[in-house]
Design an enzyme around this catalytic site. Structure first.
Site, PDB file in Angstrom:
ATOM      1  N   ASP A   1      51.282  -1.873  32.412  1.00 21.70           N
ATOM      2  CA  ASP A   1      51.653  -2.229  31.042  1.00 21.70           C
ATOM      3  C   ASP A   1      51.820  -3.768  31.005  1.00 21.70           C
ATOM      4  O   ASP A   1      51.686  -4.428  32.041  1.00 21.70           O
ATOM      5  CB  ASP A   1      52.877  -1.435  30.572  1.00 21.70           C
ATOM      6  CG  ASP A   1      54.178  -1.891  31.205  1.00 21.70           C
ATOM      7  OD1 ASP A   1      54.128  -2.481  32.301  1.00 21.70           O
ATOM      8  OD2 ASP A   1      55.237  -1.671  30.608  1.00 21.70           O
TER       9      ASP A   1
ATOM     10  N   ASP B   1      55.721  -3.391  34.892  1.00 19.90           N
ATOM     11  CA  ASP B   1      56.701  -2.564  35.610  1.00 19.90           C
ATOM     12  C   ASP B   1      56.241  -1.112  35.683  1.00 19.90           C
ATOM     13  O   ASP B   1      56.701  -0.353  36.522  1.00 19.90           O
ATOM     14  CB  ASP B   1      58.122  -2.688  35.032  1.00 19.90           C
ATOM     15  CG  ASP B   1      58.232  -2.306  33.568  1.00 19.90           C
ATOM     16  OD1 ASP B   1      57.179  -2.122  32.901  1.00 19.90           O
ATOM     17  OD2 ASP B   1      59.370  -2.204  33.067  1.00 19.90           O
TER      18      ASP B   1
ATOM     19  N   ASP C   1      54.150  -5.950  30.968  1.00 20.73           N
ATOM     20  CA  ASP C   1      55.085  -6.658  31.855  1.00 20.73           C
ATOM     21  C   ASP C   1      55.046  -6.087  33.274  1.00 20.73           C
ATOM     22  O   ASP C   1      55.882  -6.438  34.116  1.00 20.73           O
ATOM     23  CB  ASP C   1      56.508  -6.683  31.294  1.00 20.73           C
ATOM     24  CG  ASP C   1      57.152  -5.317  31.230  1.00 20.73           C
ATOM     25  OD1 ASP C   1      56.456  -4.338  30.905  1.00 20.73           O
ATOM     26  OD2 ASP C   1      58.366  -5.207  31.526  1.00 20.73           O
TER      27      ASP C   1
ATOM     28  N   SER D   1      57.555  -5.144  26.711  1.00 23.46           N
ATOM     29  CA  SER D   1      56.989  -4.090  27.545  1.00 23.46           C
ATOM     30  C   SER D   1      55.700  -3.532  26.957  1.00 23.46           C
ATOM     31  O   SER D   1      54.772  -4.279  26.684  1.00 23.46           O
ATOM     32  CB  SER D   1      58.039  -3.002  27.767  1.00 23.46           C
ATOM     33  OG  SER D   1      57.604  -2.096  28.741  1.00 23.46           O
TER      34      SER D   1
HETATM   35 MG    MG Z   1      57.188  -2.332  30.812  1.00 24.90          MG
END
Ligand code: MG
Length: 453
Positions: A247, A251, A249, A105
């Site tokens: 960010d 999400d 990844d 993340s």
């Molecule tokens: Mg993330």
């Protein structure tokens, strides 16, 4: 962050080569595969899809997890570099028994992690996460012989499938008619290519920075104000209507307004909810540390907000239980169950552009309409015993507040709220307070600091 490998309900996270090695990843794949086989009663032909963010450590870790899964007889669908929410979409699209995301993340580049999803695209609930952890720890793997090994299959449909799901919840023509100028900062993570494609389909003129998924993050990867000065400047110089930051990844989503001002991740969920509640009636869910803006928006529309412990899995579970029309977390994570039960920056982008298009208002105007709160997030060092003492002292001090004890202590006052919770992974207590007026919020924070002294 702790130096040891962290295993939680959402999976494991560690430092690559130090505690998160290829053999750890392989064994975790074996443990997850064994768990899935047991829980599906040995159903034939199960598959798991696996994707990763752009970190350079990702490909080999992904192969290691995939090889563990294949050894248990499970077919693995390789999605390559994709956002975390895309893996959730594909698990359901392909009818997979589970999903895996190789990502750390927003953590720095030396970290990586392995996130697990079940067939419903949600993290395993605590008791199932514990079963997987035990299988991993005891190396109790159910492996197959060479004839029954799983296969590795590649799939390149993720972008198209995910984008079509996102487009299905908004009206593309309304957004396209506005020809928005958008600056996108994907911090060289997994979001760049798919998000550019989404924005282009929405008729936006896109200026993308840090869009190549090299895993060499152009700035510190958490989408906070101090890390997004480049995006803020670019929004101004390009005279853009809005700036979006993801960010690694993809999400989480942060927003920069048309004046180049970072308006904060708390607004992401609130603005998305503002659009949803203008169209549909129902309820919302979020964690205990998220702004009251959501409650105000829901209340105006006759809806309720269900509050959960901090963590995406808890929010998603509450959304499913109460059939919520919107949910997420104050760190810029928006969940719309029509797309997947995972925080999704693409969903956030689409809903917010739709709100701008339909109202004809600028993003700064829309933010001003729902704002007015001051929030302070801070933390201080405390071991488990100290944390317990601090929480019980706070309980005595704020005896007149409404108290929620489902994750630390959350005190609700007439003019604001205060949330204290001990971290699971570090010896710290997190403190979040929000109120109308800077002095009021300061008053709550100071009262807590006084206790700690
Ligand atoms: Mg993330």
């Amino acid at each position: 962050m702790a130096e040891q490998l962290i295993i939680s309900i959402s999976g494991m996270r560690g430092i690559v080569g130090k505690n998160l090695t290829d053999s750890v990843a392989h064994d975790y794949g074996c443990a997850f595969g064994t768990f899935l086989k047991y829980s599906f009663g040995g159903r034939e032909k199960m598959s798991v899809c696996i994707g990763r963010d752009s970190r350079t450590s990702g490909p080999i870790l992904e192969l290691a997890v995939a090889s563990g899964l294949c050894e248990t007889g499970i077919d693995v669908v390789d999605l390559a570099i994709v956002p975390t929410p895309s893996v959730g979409v594909m698990v359901r699209q392909l009818g997979c028994g589970g999903g895996v995301v190789i990502t750390a993340s927003h953590n720095p580049v030396q970290y990586n992690g392995i996130k697990l999803l079940l067939a419903n695209s949600m993290a395993p609930p605590p008791e199932k996460a514990e079963q997987i952890r035990r299988l991993f720890r005891d190396r109790q793997f159910s492996l197959t012989d060479s004839r029954n090994r799983g296969k590795l299959i590649s799939n390149e449909q993720t972008e198209a499938v995910h984008i079509s799901k996102v487009l299905s919840i908004i009206d593309k023509r309304t957004i396209a008619s506005k020809k928005f100028r958008v600056v996108l900062d994907s911090v060289n993570g997994a979001g760049g290519l798919i998000t550019k494609r989404l924005l282009t389909e929405l008729g936006c003129r896109v200026v993308a920075i840090n869009d190549e998924p090299t895993g060499l993050f152009a700035h510190a990867p958490e989408p906070t104000a101090e890390n997004l000065t480049g995006l803020c400047e670019m929004v101004k110089s390009e005279k853009a209507h809005i700036g979006f930051a993801q960010d690694p990844d993809a999400d989480r989503l942060a927003i920069v307004d048309e004046n180049g001002i970072y308006i904060g991740e708390e607004y992401t969920l609130a603005l998305a909810a503002k659009y949803i509640f203008s169209k549909r009636s129902g309820d919302a869910a979020t964690n205990l540390s998220t702004s009251r803006m959501l409650d105000d928006i829901a209340e105006k529309a006759g809806g309720r907000v269900f509050r959960t412990p901090v963590g995406e899995a808890y929010v998603a579970a509450a959304m499913l239980e109460h059939n919520c029309i919107i949910g997420g977390e104050g760190n810029g994570g928006v969940i719309d169950l029509r797309v997947s039960p995972i925080r999704d920056s693409l969903v956030g982008i689409a809903l917010i552009l739709q709100l701008m298009a339909e109202t004809g208002k600028s993003i700064s105007q829309l933010a001003a309409e729902i704002g007015g709160y001051n929030m302070i997030k801070t933390k201080f060092a405390a071991n488990k015993a100290q944390a317990k003492k601090i929480l019980s002292a706070a309980k005595k001090l704020f005896v007149n507040a409404r108290l929620d004890v489902s994750d630390g202590y959350r005190f609700d006052f007439e003019d604001g709220w205060l949330h204290l919770r001990a971290s699971n992974t570090e010896p710290i207590v997190r403190v979040i307070a929000e109120a109308t007026g800077e002095q009021t919020v300061r008053k709550y924070i100071d009262a807590v600091l006084k206790i700690t002294r």
